[in-house]
Design an enzyme around this catalytic site. Structure first.
Site, PDB file in Angstrom:
ATOM      1  N   TRP A 162      41.655  44.765  36.685  1.00  0.00           N
ATOM      2  CA  TRP A 162      41.876  44.128  38.006  1.00  0.00           C
ATOM      3  C   TRP A 162      42.863  44.941  38.844  1.00  0.00           C
ATOM      4  O   TRP A 162      43.613  44.356  39.625  1.00  0.00           O
ATOM      5  CB  TRP A 162      42.383  42.690  37.885  1.00  0.00           C
ATOM      6  CG  TRP A 162      41.702  41.854  36.860  1.00  0.00           C
ATOM      7  CD1 TRP A 162      42.266  41.269  35.768  1.00  0.00           C
ATOM      8  CD2 TRP A 162      40.320  41.520  36.822  1.00  0.00           C
ATOM      9  NE1 TRP A 162      41.323  40.590  35.049  1.00  0.00           N
ATOM     10  CE2 TRP A 162      40.115  40.730  35.673  1.00  0.00           C
ATOM     11  CE3 TRP A 162      39.221  41.815  37.639  1.00  0.00           C
ATOM     12  CZ2 TRP A 162      38.860  40.225  35.323  1.00  0.00           C
ATOM     13  CZ3 TRP A 162      37.978  41.319  37.289  1.00  0.00           C
ATOM     14  CH2 TRP A 162      37.811  40.537  36.151  1.00  0.00           C
ATOM     15  N   ILE A 163      42.878  46.244  38.671  1.00  0.00           N
ATOM     16  CA  ILE A 163      43.925  47.039  39.318  1.00  0.00           C
ATOM     17  C   ILE A 163      43.502  47.433  40.745  1.00  0.00           C
ATOM     18  O   ILE A 163      42.576  48.235  40.940  1.00  0.00           O
ATOM     19  CB  ILE A 163      44.275  48.289  38.475  1.00  0.00           C
ATOM     20  CG1 ILE A 163      44.595  47.864  37.031  1.00  0.00           C
ATOM     21  CG2 ILE A 163      45.422  49.060  39.106  1.00  0.00           C
ATOM     22  CD1 ILE A 163      45.673  46.790  36.885  1.00  0.00           C
ATOM     23  N   GLY A 343      28.078  24.516  60.159  1.00  0.00           N
ATOM     24  CA  GLY A 343      26.789  24.037  59.660  1.00  0.00           C
ATOM     25  C   GLY A 343      26.070  25.147  58.907  1.00  0.00           C
ATOM     26  O   GLY A 343      26.710  25.987  58.258  1.00  0.00           O
ATOM     27  N   GLU A 367      48.799  37.885  41.585  1.00  0.00           N
ATOM     28  CA  GLU A 367      50.256  37.742  41.773  1.00  0.00           C
ATOM     29  C   GLU A 367      50.735  36.377  41.283  1.00  0.00           C
ATOM     30  O   GLU A 367      51.635  35.775  41.857  1.00  0.00           O
ATOM     31  CB  GLU A 367      50.567  37.939  43.265  1.00  0.00           C
ATOM     32  CG  GLU A 367      51.638  38.940  43.587  1.00  0.00           C
ATOM     33  CD  GLU A 367      51.317  40.355  43.141  1.00  0.00           C
ATOM     34  OE1 GLU A 367      50.135  40.708  42.993  1.00  0.00           O
ATOM     35  OE2 GLU A 367      52.262  41.112  42.904  1.00  0.00           O
TER      36      GLU A 367
HETATM   37  C1  LIG Z   1      41.584  40.760  43.724  1.00  0.00           C
HETATM   38  C2  LIG Z   1      42.550  40.916  42.598  1.00  0.00           C
HETATM   39  C3  LIG Z   1      43.458  41.958  42.633  1.00  0.00           C
HETATM   40  C4  LIG Z   1      44.349  42.139  41.576  1.00  0.00           C
HETATM   41  N1  LIG Z   1      45.187  43.217  41.603  1.00  0.00           N
HETATM   42  C5  LIG Z   1      45.975  43.474  40.524  1.00  0.00           C
HETATM   43  C6  LIG Z   1      46.762  44.670  40.474  1.00  0.00           C
HETATM   44  O1  LIG Z   1      46.788  45.475  41.411  1.00  0.00           O
HETATM   45  N2  LIG Z   1      47.493  44.898  39.359  1.00  0.00           N
HETATM   46  C7  LIG Z   1      47.499  44.043  38.305  1.00  0.00           C
HETATM   47  O2  LIG Z   1      48.184  44.327  37.333  1.00  0.00           O
HETATM   48  N3  LIG Z   1      46.758  42.908  38.320  1.00  0.00           N
HETATM   49  C8  LIG Z   1      45.990  42.602  39.396  1.00  0.00           C
HETATM   50  N4  LIG Z   1      45.219  41.456  39.428  1.00  0.00           N
HETATM   51  C9  LIG Z   1      45.212  40.580  38.264  1.00  0.00           C
HETATM   52  C10 LIG Z   1      45.935  39.271  38.483  1.00  0.00           C
HETATM   53  O3  LIG Z   1      47.327  39.479  38.544  1.00  0.00           O
HETATM   54  C11 LIG Z   1      45.530  38.325  37.332  1.00  0.00           C
HETATM   55  O4  LIG Z   1      44.160  38.046  37.518  1.00  0.00           O
HETATM   56  C12 LIG Z   1      46.342  37.047  37.323  1.00  0.00           C
HETATM   57  O5  LIG Z   1      47.663  37.303  36.905  1.00  0.00           O
HETATM   58  C13 LIG Z   1      45.743  35.988  36.403  1.00  0.00           C
HETATM   59  O6  LIG Z   1      45.441  36.513  35.161  1.00  0.00           O
HETATM   60  P1  LIG Z   1      43.984  36.290  34.505  1.00  0.00           P
HETATM   61  O7  LIG Z   1      42.976  36.584  35.539  1.00  0.00           O
HETATM   62  O8  LIG Z   1      43.944  37.022  33.231  1.00  0.00           O
HETATM   63  O9  LIG Z   1      43.916  34.721  34.223  1.00  0.00           O
HETATM   64  P2  LIG Z   1      44.510  33.960  32.949  1.00  0.00           P
HETATM   65  O10 LIG Z   1      45.958  34.252  32.799  1.00  0.00           O
HETATM   66  O11 LIG Z   1      43.631  34.179  31.779  1.00  0.00           O
HETATM   67  O12 LIG Z   1      44.357  32.445  33.438  1.00  0.00           O
HETATM   68  C14 LIG Z   1      43.124  31.737  33.368  1.00  0.00           C
HETATM   69  C15 LIG Z   1      43.379  30.315  33.865  1.00  0.00           C
HETATM   70  O13 LIG Z   1      44.362  29.693  33.036  1.00  0.00           O
HETATM   71  C16 LIG Z   1      45.462  29.246  33.815  1.00  0.00           C
HETATM   72  N5  LIG Z   1      46.698  29.395  33.033  1.00  0.00           N
HETATM   73  C17 LIG Z   1      47.167  30.491  32.396  1.00  0.00           C
HETATM   74  N6  LIG Z   1      48.331  30.232  31.772  1.00  0.00           N
HETATM   75  C18 LIG Z   1      48.604  28.926  32.036  1.00  0.00           C
HETATM   76  C19 LIG Z   1      49.661  28.037  31.692  1.00  0.00           C
HETATM   77  N7  LIG Z   1      50.720  28.448  30.955  1.00  0.00           N
HETATM   78  N8  LIG Z   1      49.610  26.777  32.130  1.00  0.00           N
HETATM   79  C20 LIG Z   1      48.575  26.346  32.893  1.00  0.00           C
HETATM   80  N9  LIG Z   1      47.546  27.121  33.242  1.00  0.00           N
HETATM   81  C21 LIG Z   1      47.559  28.387  32.833  1.00  0.00           C
HETATM   82  C22 LIG Z   1      45.450  30.133  35.051  1.00  0.00           C
HETATM   83  O14 LIG Z   1      46.104  29.513  36.136  1.00  0.00           O
HETATM   84  C23 LIG Z   1      43.949  30.281  35.280  1.00  0.00           C
HETATM   85  O15 LIG Z   1      43.476  29.159  35.949  1.00  0.00           O
HETATM   86  C24 LIG Z   1      44.345  41.236  40.487  1.00  0.00           C
HETATM   87  C25 LIG Z   1      43.449  40.166  40.477  1.00  0.00           C
HETATM   88  C26 LIG Z   1      42.563  40.000  41.518  1.00  0.00           C
HETATM   89  C27 LIG Z   1      41.599  38.852  41.478  1.00  0.00           C
END
Ligand SMILES: Cc1cc2nc3c(=O)[nH]c(=O)nc-3n(C[C@H](O)[C@H](O)[C@H](O)COP(=O)(O)OP(=O)(O)OC[C@H]3O[C@@H](n4cnc5c(N)ncnc54)[C@H](O)[C@@H]3O)c2cc1C
Length: 387
Positions: A162-163, A343, A367
């Site tokens: 996701w970078i 719509g 973030e």
């Molecule tokens: C467009 C985009 C750009 C991005 N750019 C970057 C980037 O430049 N660099 C980078 O390093 N990352 C980047 N990311 C990654 C982003 O930081 C992660 O997607 C984000 O931190 C969530 O991690 P995950 O997707 O693994 O979800 P997960 O952590 O697996 O979470 C899945 C679900 O579980 C929930 N969850 C997790 N832990 C808990 C908890 N303790 N309690 C309750 N609910 C919880 C979350 O809210 C979510 O609903 C990007 C993501 C996107 C979509």
């Protein structure tokens, strides 16, 4: 529709950028709707955007920025809202280059700062920030990408995902595990794509495909210890410090697209006629527009409060989390209402609200997801972590 009290200087800066974006960037954004913007074109755009105070506005003049002491986050947010209003893709590239520049300015050794900061400030180069991994999202402390000491070098192995800016990146600030210490186990390394090659693969998403979100593969990448940014073991501390600011910027992305959806919807409601009058004259449409406008302004107020606290040097972890949480969720609701007001036209690619709704769904994820922001806010209230 930007109802905040701006200084004369801020007004000039915002109005100048608005005129430039409408005249020069809007046509490019339309041309590349849902299409990847090639690096040369993105460079051309960034070279122009930086002249309006984006990226360099929060970097101090002594390091080549435009921001006095580098503490004008409020003006930075005003400019950033305008950019997100025109294109969330361009705002993402700008956001990453901005926070890369902030990290270089604040904690990089002089030889790295002097070599890599000027390109970001002139719009010539692109940075990526590699934190997330296939098994590491919300819990940054679990990072697995390893940097193993080998003489004066480190050898890095792992995978990031996701970078943002991945395909464009000239260099990557990679968060790596250097020890198993829970608090001091992470370290930032600067990897120059030419000197310390890493493999990049683009990821196709529901929206925001005009820029790059990528997988990054690191296989026995040898990098000198002198490319450590911020000291060995300081990766977690420096990442969390950056999050306080970058979250406010992601909130600004939600605000920008929500305001755009509102303005598109106001215009449409003034023109579209049903039941013998323009739909703006139907109370249920008026209710939706009022709801959208109130949420847009509430988002902006939360964002500006957090930015002002950061400018004043006051800890703003909870306020930044509130801004991100509220503005991201509000953007999803507002952009969905934007489609509803249009719509069937609202689900076609002829109208912008369709694209805005797809983009809005993404904002509550990066973030720190909305759930993570809720946990940060609640922890500040109770002193009890519920992670
Ligand atoms: C467009 C985009 C750009 C991005 N750019 C970057 C980037 O430049 N660099 C980078 O390093 N990352 C980047 N990311 C990654 C982003 O930081 C992660 O997607 C984000 O931190 C969530 O991690 P995950 O997707 O693994 O979800 P997960 O952590 O697996 O979470 C899945 C679900 O579980 C929930 N969850 C997790 N832990 C808990 C908890 N303790 N309690 C309750 N609910 C919880 C979350 O809210 C979510 O609903 C990007 C993501 C996107 C979509």
């Amino acid at each position: 529709m930007s109802h905040v009290f701006k200084t004369q200087e801020q007004k000039l800066a915002v109005d100048g950028l608005r005129r430039f974006l409408d005249a020069e960037i809007e046509p490019v954004v339309k041309e590349y709707r849902d299409q990847f913007i090639p690096k040369e074109k993105m460079q051309e755009i960034m070279r122009q955007l930086v002249q309006y105070g984006l990226v360099g506005g929060v970097i101090s003049e002594k390091n080549g920025g435009l921001g006095g002491n580098g503490d004008d986050w409020l003006t930075g947010m005003m400019l950033f809202e305008e950019l997100a209003y025109t294109s969330i893709d361009l705002s993402t590239v700008t956001l990453i280059n901005t926070f890369g520049a902030v990290l270089l300015e604040s904690v990089a050794p002089a030889h790295l700062r002097d070599r890599y900061l000027p390109g970001l400030l002139s719009g010539e180069t692109f940075i990526s920030m590699g934190i997330s991994e296939p098994d590491v999202g919300s819990n940054v402390m679990e990072i697995k990408t390893r940097a193993r000491r080998d003489g004066d070098d480190y050898i890095i192995n792992g995978e990031k995902t996701w970078i943002s800016n991945g395909m464009y990146s000239d260099f990557l600030i990679c968060t790596c595990r250097t020890s198993d210490d829970p608090k001091k186990g992470l370290t930032h390394f600067l990897l120059d794509r030419k000197e310390h090659p890493y493999e990049v693969r683009n990821i196709h998403k529901i929206a925001m495909n005009s820029q790059s979100t990528s997988q990054i593969f690191l296989s026995d990448v040898r990098v000198p210890a002198s490319n450590i940014i911020g000291g060995e073991g300081d990766g977690l501390k420096n990442t969390l410090r950056l999050f306080e600011r970058s979250r406010v910027y992601v909130a600004g992305q939600g605000l920008g697209i929500a305001r755009r959806s509102l303005e598109e919807s106001v215009r449409y409601a003034q023109e579209r006629r049903q039941h013998g009058k323009v739909i703006a004259g139907h109370q249920l449409i008026a209710s939706m527009l009022a709801d959208m406008a109130t949420k847009v302004d509430a988002s902006r107020l939360l964002i500006h409060r957090a930015a002002q606290m950061i400018d004043a040097g006051v800890p703003a972890e909870m306020e930044a989390a509130m801004a991100k949480y509220y503005a991201a969720e509000a953007a999803v609701e507002i952009c969905r209402q934007g489609v509803q007001i249009h719509g069937a036209n609202g689900v076609t690619t002829e109208f912008l609200v369709e694209k805005l709704a797809r983009e809005a769904i993404i904002v509550p994820i990066p973030e720190g997801t909305s759930q993570i922001q809720q946990l940060i806010i609640a922890r500040a209230l109770t002193g009890v972590g519920a992670f």
